[in-house]
Every structure is written in C-alpha cells, then in structure tokens.
Motif scaffolding. Structure first.
Motif, PDB file in Angstrom:
ATOM      1  N   ASN A 110       1.603  -0.473   5.145  1.00 23.78           N
ATOM      2  CA  ASN A 110       0.305  -0.137   5.728  1.00 23.78           C
ATOM      3  C   ASN A 110      -0.835  -0.230   4.715  1.00 23.78           C
ATOM      4  O   ASN A 110      -1.938  -0.655   5.058  1.00 23.78           O
ATOM      5  CB  ASN A 110       0.343   1.286   6.312  1.00 23.78           C
ATOM      6  N   GLU A 134       4.759   6.107   2.055  1.00 20.96           N
ATOM      7  CA  GLU A 134       5.183   5.429   3.280  1.00 20.96           C
ATOM      8  C   GLU A 134       6.708   5.380   3.339  1.00 20.96           C
ATOM      9  O   GLU A 134       7.375   5.158   2.326  1.00 20.96           O
ATOM     10  CB  GLU A 134       4.606   4.017   3.359  1.00 20.96           C
ATOM     11  N   SER A 135       7.225   5.587   4.527  1.00 22.15           N
ATOM     12  CA  SER A 135       8.666   5.621   4.757  1.00 22.15           C
ATOM     13  C   SER A 135       9.103   4.396   5.563  1.00 22.15           C
ATOM     14  O   SER A 135       8.450   4.030   6.545  1.00 22.15           O
ATOM     15  CB  SER A 135       9.022   6.901   5.523  1.00 22.15           C
ATOM     16  N   TRP A 136      10.214   3.765   5.155  1.00 23.50           N
ATOM     17  CA  TRP A 136      10.743   2.555   5.802  1.00 23.50           C
ATOM     18  C   TRP A 136      12.071   2.883   6.478  1.00 23.50           C
ATOM     19  O   TRP A 136      12.974   3.444   5.864  1.00 23.50           O
ATOM     20  CB  TRP A 136      10.940   1.474   4.752  1.00 23.50           C
ATOM     21  N   ASN A 137      12.184   2.557   7.763  1.00 28.91           N
ATOM     22  CA  ASN A 137      13.401   2.850   8.524  1.00 28.91           C
ATOM     23  C   ASN A 137      14.202   1.602   8.865  1.00 28.91           C
ATOM     24  O   ASN A 137      15.104   1.644   9.711  1.00 28.91           O
ATOM     25  CB  ASN A 137      13.056   3.611   9.808  1.00 28.91           C
ATOM     26  N   ALA A 154       9.995  -0.555  10.436  1.00 32.49           N
ATOM     27  CA  ALA A 154       8.558  -0.353  10.249  1.00 32.49           C
ATOM     28  C   ALA A 154       8.298   0.665   9.148  1.00 32.49           C
ATOM     29  O   ALA A 154       9.157   1.505   8.816  1.00 32.49           O
ATOM     30  CB  ALA A 154       7.925   0.140  11.558  1.00 32.49           C
ATOM     31  N   TRP A 155       7.073   0.576   8.578  1.00 32.73           N
ATOM     32  CA  TRP A 155       6.603   1.536   7.586  1.00 32.73           C
ATOM     33  C   TRP A 155       5.749   2.589   8.292  1.00 32.73           C
ATOM     34  O   TRP A 155       4.899   2.264   9.106  1.00 32.73           O
ATOM     35  CB  TRP A 155       5.757   0.850   6.518  1.00 32.73           C
ATOM     36  N   THR A 156       5.972   3.854   7.952  1.00 34.22           N
ATOM     37  CA  THR A 156       5.218   4.955   8.533  1.00 34.22           C
ATOM     38  C   THR A 156       4.616   5.806   7.432  1.00 34.22           C
ATOM     39  O   THR A 156       5.325   6.184   6.483  1.00 34.22           O
ATOM     40  CB  THR A 156       6.129   5.852   9.397  1.00 34.22           C
ATOM     41  N   GLU A 157       3.309   6.085   7.526  1.00 34.68           N
ATOM     42  CA  GLU A 157       2.683   6.955   6.535  1.00 34.68           C
ATOM     43  C   GLU A 157       3.126   8.391   6.767  1.00 34.68           C
ATOM     44  O   GLU A 157       3.095   8.891   7.888  1.00 34.68           O
ATOM     45  CB  GLU A 157       1.158   6.840   6.602  1.00 34.68           C
ATOM     46  N   VAL A 158       3.561   9.035   5.667  1.00 35.00           N
ATOM     47  CA  VAL A 158       3.986  10.438   5.713  1.00 35.00           C
ATOM     48  C   VAL A 158       3.132  11.218   4.708  1.00 35.00           C
ATOM     49  O   VAL A 158       2.088  10.744   4.280  1.00 35.00           O
ATOM     50  CB  VAL A 158       5.500  10.556   5.439  1.00 35.00           C
TER      51      VAL A 158
END
Length: 626
Positions: free
Chosen positions: A127, A163-166, A169-173
């Motif tokens: 992101n 950012e976390s990757w699953n 997708a990357w998600t801002e935490v």
C-alpha cells in the motif's frame, strides 16, 4: 597474581585441550563462500545453508542462492530493484517494494513478487511505496509483515506504517511507535522485532536509533534498546525471542554483533570486517550468514556459529590441567563476572554533579542533561551526547534547568523529569520534558514533585519512584503521555541507584530519614508491587546503577567519603568487584551490567567531568606451577 583461592572449583580435570565457551557467548564469525557478483543493500533471507540474495546494488543485481558452501545465480526479478526486503527460503519467498533508477525520489516502488522455487510472479502491491524498511525475516510468502521505511532524500518522507501480508493482499495494521528507516526485522507475522534505524531528514541523514520494538500480532511495544544504536541494519538472524543483529552504521560502518535473548541485548563477537548495508540470513542465534554490503559492494560472506554442544563447556569454577600445553587453568571467579575493569572514557565538556538519574542510553550512545555546574556556578541546561569516545554538546537545552532529575530513553528520544529547580527548592519539581533528537518540549508533569528520584524503563514506558525531601515512597508510571500513581515502595528514600524496565526494575540503596542516613536496602519491582530482596554489601547514598533487574551493577556514592565501590547483582546476590578509579557521589549511571558507564559526579574538591567505562568479560586464568 592469580591464586587457586580465586577459583571455586572442587576438582581438577586432565584434558588435552581447553574447554570452550558454549552457546552465544562463544560464537564466532568465519569466512564463507564468495558471491559471484558484488552486492549491497537489497534483500536477504533464509538460513546459513539455504540463503537468498535478491536485488540490491549495483543495479541491476543478479540474484544468487547459497547452499552452505557456494553461491549460484538464479532467476532475476521481473522488476529489478535495490533497497528491498525479502523473507522466505530458496523454494518459497516474497520481496516487496524498494527503489529503481527509473523512479523519482528514489524509492517509490511498491511492486511485490513471489518466488515458488522456479519463477517470480508479481502479486498485490504494497500500500505504501518505500525502501530501507524492516520485514519479518522468518516470515513466509503467505504470512509476513513490513514496517518502517522511507521515500526520497531531497524531500524525505519517513514511515511508521506496518503492513500485513496473508498471501493475497497487504493490509495496513497498527503503526510502530518510532518512525524510522534502515532498521532490521526478525521473527514471523505474529511475533516480530523492529530494531535500530534512523530518521532521514535530508541527504546527510538524521538521528540514529537504538530503539527495539516488539510486535505481538496486533500492536508494537518498546522493549530494551540495542547497546549500540545504528542504521543500515539489513543484517539480522532469528526470531522475536532469540536472534542476532550485525554490522550497520554508527554512522560509520561497524562490526558490532548483538544477541537478543527475548529480554535484552548483549554484545558478542564482532564481524571479521566492519560493514554497513550488509545482508543477512538465519533462523536463530546459533547460526547465521552475513554477506555483501558497503558503499563499495562486496562479494565476501561470513558465517556465524556457536560452539558444538558435544564439546566440553566452560563453567564457572571449572579447573583443569591441559596436558598439551602443560598448564593448570581455571575459569571464573565468584559473582559471574570473572574479569571486570573500569577504564577512562572521554570527559564531558561541562563538569557537573547532581546528575543522579539525569543520564540515559548505553556505554557508547549516552545522553546527559541538566545538572549543577561549578563553571557557572549554578544549573547548566546543556545536553551532551556520548558516542563511546567523545562527548558533544548539543544545540538543544532543557527548558527548565535543574539538577537531581530522572531520565529514560536514548540519545535521540528521551524524557527528563523532576529535579531541583531554583524556584522549587527544597521540595523538587514536577516538570517533565521530552527530547526528540532535536529539541526539548515540556509535556505533562509528574503527580508528585520531588528530586533525586529513581527511574527505569523507556521513553514511552517509564517508571519513577522515591525521591525527596521529604523522603518519598511514591511510584508512578509514564505511558508516553501522562503519569499514573501506582503502588508505593516499602522504604522511603532518595538518591538511590536505579535501573531496569517499567515492569522489572531495581531500587538500590540510597538515603533514608534515620542516621546514618545510608542504607543497604534493595527493592525489586514486578510491574505491580515492590519486594525487598538481598541487600548490597556496602551502605551508601547518591550511588549510580546500570543493567537489568536480573543482572545489574551499582557503583560510586557516599559512605562517606566518596567511594568507587562497585557491586554486581546476578539475580540473587551482590558481590563486590573492581572499584572505579575515582570515587564519587551524585554521579550518573547507564548501560548494562557488562558495559556500564559512570558519568560526572561530585568528589573532593567538587564536580568533575570524568567518564569511566566498565567492561566485564569471561576469562580463563592460567596458574604457575612448579
């Protein structure tokens, strides 16, 4: 001369070779296989026998993998880049973001690619485009986090974003507490460390951090700092509870290696060659690989190993006769610090006393703030920083000049609280000021006005206790914004040695209200309450301390007269070891139990600018036989 009574052994073994220091303390660096092409910056991951070098400088960089003996080239990225991070193995990895010459800034690439053992495939973008960020180095290509980083030099933007990757997708935490770039990362997506780094303020850089933060899968919390703050720390190996970091910039290239045991950092054997922007791989502290690095990229690699578990381990009190060299030897003395010495460090620019808790940091990255100076005479507002060699007077001065205050933090991020202000004498003040590496800012006051206070913790999780006059038992915690009153100490006192964390601290000796006004009492804080533990051997007040709740030093103070007596705490008892060269009281103390720093203080005929450095290392003693 060493004598047999110095060694607590009860039997002599006959051996043809010396025992070795096992584990991390006995770790060494040795040469590994050379890369086919010189490299620096870029991404490194894997283990000592299965490592990947992806991207880097010079551009474009040829990817290589290591099998424990030799490096071989493999498939290049679809989007070549440098200053990227990497996590995974030779058959499953992911690299994210970085910088390419075609992008302005440089550094606004957010492209991510996944490796399946045979080909690179572009996956969802990060992101926030960035470079020189941390990554959970033991993560996988389906579960990892990135954190920190920067974008640009001429108009830099620094990041605290995580950012976390699953795998999709990357998600801002939640963000890190300290914004920075050039940091090291260790661990997995739910349990990681972010270590060191710096804040880019322009082409020539900015403040360098020793901060360590721990990620629990939801949020970051500050834990114990590195002993040596540094940046360009791509070199790391391990998990959130067991690992090493190596090399980096101080700002000059360094060979320092530090070990993390889940609680604190300990310096161990240096790299063979000082190097910044080095790459690293490894799953823990027992084995690691370092390679490349430098402003002039290198091909050399170095392997970190610890002593094999089947070798005879050195233990405290061991004695043996080496039949090969025909010598009688012993290891260690009482207290667990066999060889401990004080040596002169650089002098402060301004002599001062009333330092007490007004110093913080490590042996080679310390900060001292406002105190009393005979040169004025009166209160100095000058702040000085120490790099292990010399003290530098900083442009920043505290807003409320005072002596006998408390402090926690690093050379770039600290707080200074309480102390004797000219308008607050004799009861002390409640002032608290925050330092961001550039200037001091007044923030929320403590609940209790006092001076000669005990202190522990970090810049965002601090503890203050005791003080006076009148003699105090009050304890308060700091959360980065405000102070909260918590459970009191058992014995009211002031001018005590203090060290540790907000949840694990020591209050050592100090001044009490009854003659002879000095005490041997030590109290331990567990985050909730204070408990009296084993006393020190010599009663004193206005002493200093360094270390942790389980491994600490206290030194100096008033007996009277001024003393240089040093005592070591091993978690259960105190043992006197080598004295400081110059006895003094009202001195500052900081650092660890193996690398402490004694700063300034008062002695006959008055305030001094002296700095002394304490160093403790394990040692083998050889005895003369006849």
């Amino acid at each position: 001369m060493a004598t047999l009574k110095d060694i607590k052994g009860d039997q002599i073994r006959y051996l043809d070779e010396d025992p070795v220091v096992q584990g991390i303390a006995g770790g060494t660096w040795s040469s590994g296989g050379n890369l086919n092409a010189a490299t620096s910056e870029g991404g490194g991951s894997g283990t000592q026998t299965d490592a990947l070098n992806v991207g880097g400088t010079p551009y474009p960089q040829t990817n290589e993998k290591y099998n424990g003996t030799a490096w071989t080239t493999f498939t290049n990225l679809n989007t070549q880049r440098t200053k990227n991070s990497l996590t995974g193995t030779s058959t499953s990895a992911i690299t994210a973001a970085g910088s390419t010459p075609a992008t302005p800034g440089p550094g606004n690439v957010n492209v991510c690619e996944s490796w399946n053992g045979s080909a690179w495939t572009e996956v969802a973008d990060l992101n926030t485009p960035r470079y020189h960020y941390g990554m959970s180095a033991s993560g996988t290509n389906t579960a990892t986090i990135t954190f920190g980083g920067a974008n640009g030099l001429t108009a830099p933007v620094n990041y605290a974003q995580t950012e976390s990757w699953n795998g999709t997708a990357w998600t801002e935490v939640n963000d890190m507490n300290t914004t920075r770039t050039g940091l090291a990362g260790m661990g997995i997506s739910t349990s990681a460390l972010g270590v060191g780094g710096w804040l880019i303020t322009g082409p020539t850089g900015g403040p360098i951090y020793a901060n360590t933060e721990s990620w629990n899968g939801t949020s970051w919390s500050e834990v114990n700092d590195l002993n040596s703050g540094r940046t360009n720390l791509a070199g790391s190996s391990g998990t959130a509870t067991d690992g090493i970091v190596f090399g980096g910039s101080l700002p000059g290239a360094t060979a320092i290696t530090e070990y993390w045991n889940g609680t604190s950092w300990t310096e161990v054997a240096d790299l063979a060659t000082a190097q910044n922007q080095i790459k690293g791989a490894g799953s823990g502290s027992s084995s690691a690989l370092a390679w490349g690095g430098g402003s002039a990229p290198q091909t050399a690699s170095q392997e970190w190993t610890t002593a094999p578990t089947n070798s005879l381990a050195l233990q405290e009190g061991m004695m043996w006769f080496n039949s090969t060299s025909q010598t009688l030897k012993g290891y260690g003395t009482a207290a667990g610090i066999p060889a401990a010495t004080w040596a002169s460090g650089g002098n402060l620019n301004t002599a001062r006393d009333g330092v007490i808790g007004g110093s913080t940091g490590t042996q080679d990255a310390a900060l001292v703030m406002s105190a009393w100076s005979p040169a004025l005479p009166g209160i100095t507002t000058a702040t000085e920083s120490y790099d292990g060699l010399v003290w530098t007077t900083l442009p920043a001065t505290v807003n409320q000049g005072r002596r006998d205050g408390g402090s926690t933090g690093t050379t770039t991020s600290a707080i200074f609280f309480n102390g004797r202000h000219p308008t607050s004498y004799p009861t002390g003040s409640a002032f608290t000021e925050s330092y961001n590496g550039t200037s001091w800012t007044e923030v929320n006051d403590t609940n209790v006005s006092t001076l000669r206070v005990g202190r522990a913790g970090t810049v965002s999780a601090a503890l203050k206790f005791g003080g006076g006059p009148p003699y105090q038992v009050a304890t308060e915690t700091w959360d980065g914004t405000s102070w909260t009153s918590v459970n009191n100490m058992n014995t009211a006192r002031t001018g005590m040695g203090s060290t540790g964390l907000q949840t694990a601290a020591l209050s050592i000796a100090g001044e009490i209200s009854t003659p002879p006004y000095r005490t041997t009492i030590v109290e331990s804080w567990d985050g909730t309450s204070w408990t009296e533990i084993s006393d020190i051997n010599t009663a004193r007040n206005f002493n200093a301390a360094s270390g942790t709740q389980s491994s600490a030093l206290t030194f100096g103070g008033n007996i009277p007269p001024y003393t240089g007596i040093t005592e070591y705490w091993n978690g259960s008892s105190w043992t006197e070891i080598n004295d400081m060269s110059t006895g003094r009281g009202e001195l500052g103390g900081t650092g660890s139990s193996s690398a402490g720093l004694a700063i300034a203080g008062n002695t006959t005929p008055g305030a001094v600018a002296l700095t002394e450095e304490f160093t403790a290392t394990a040692a083998v003693t050889t005895f003369t036989t006849s």
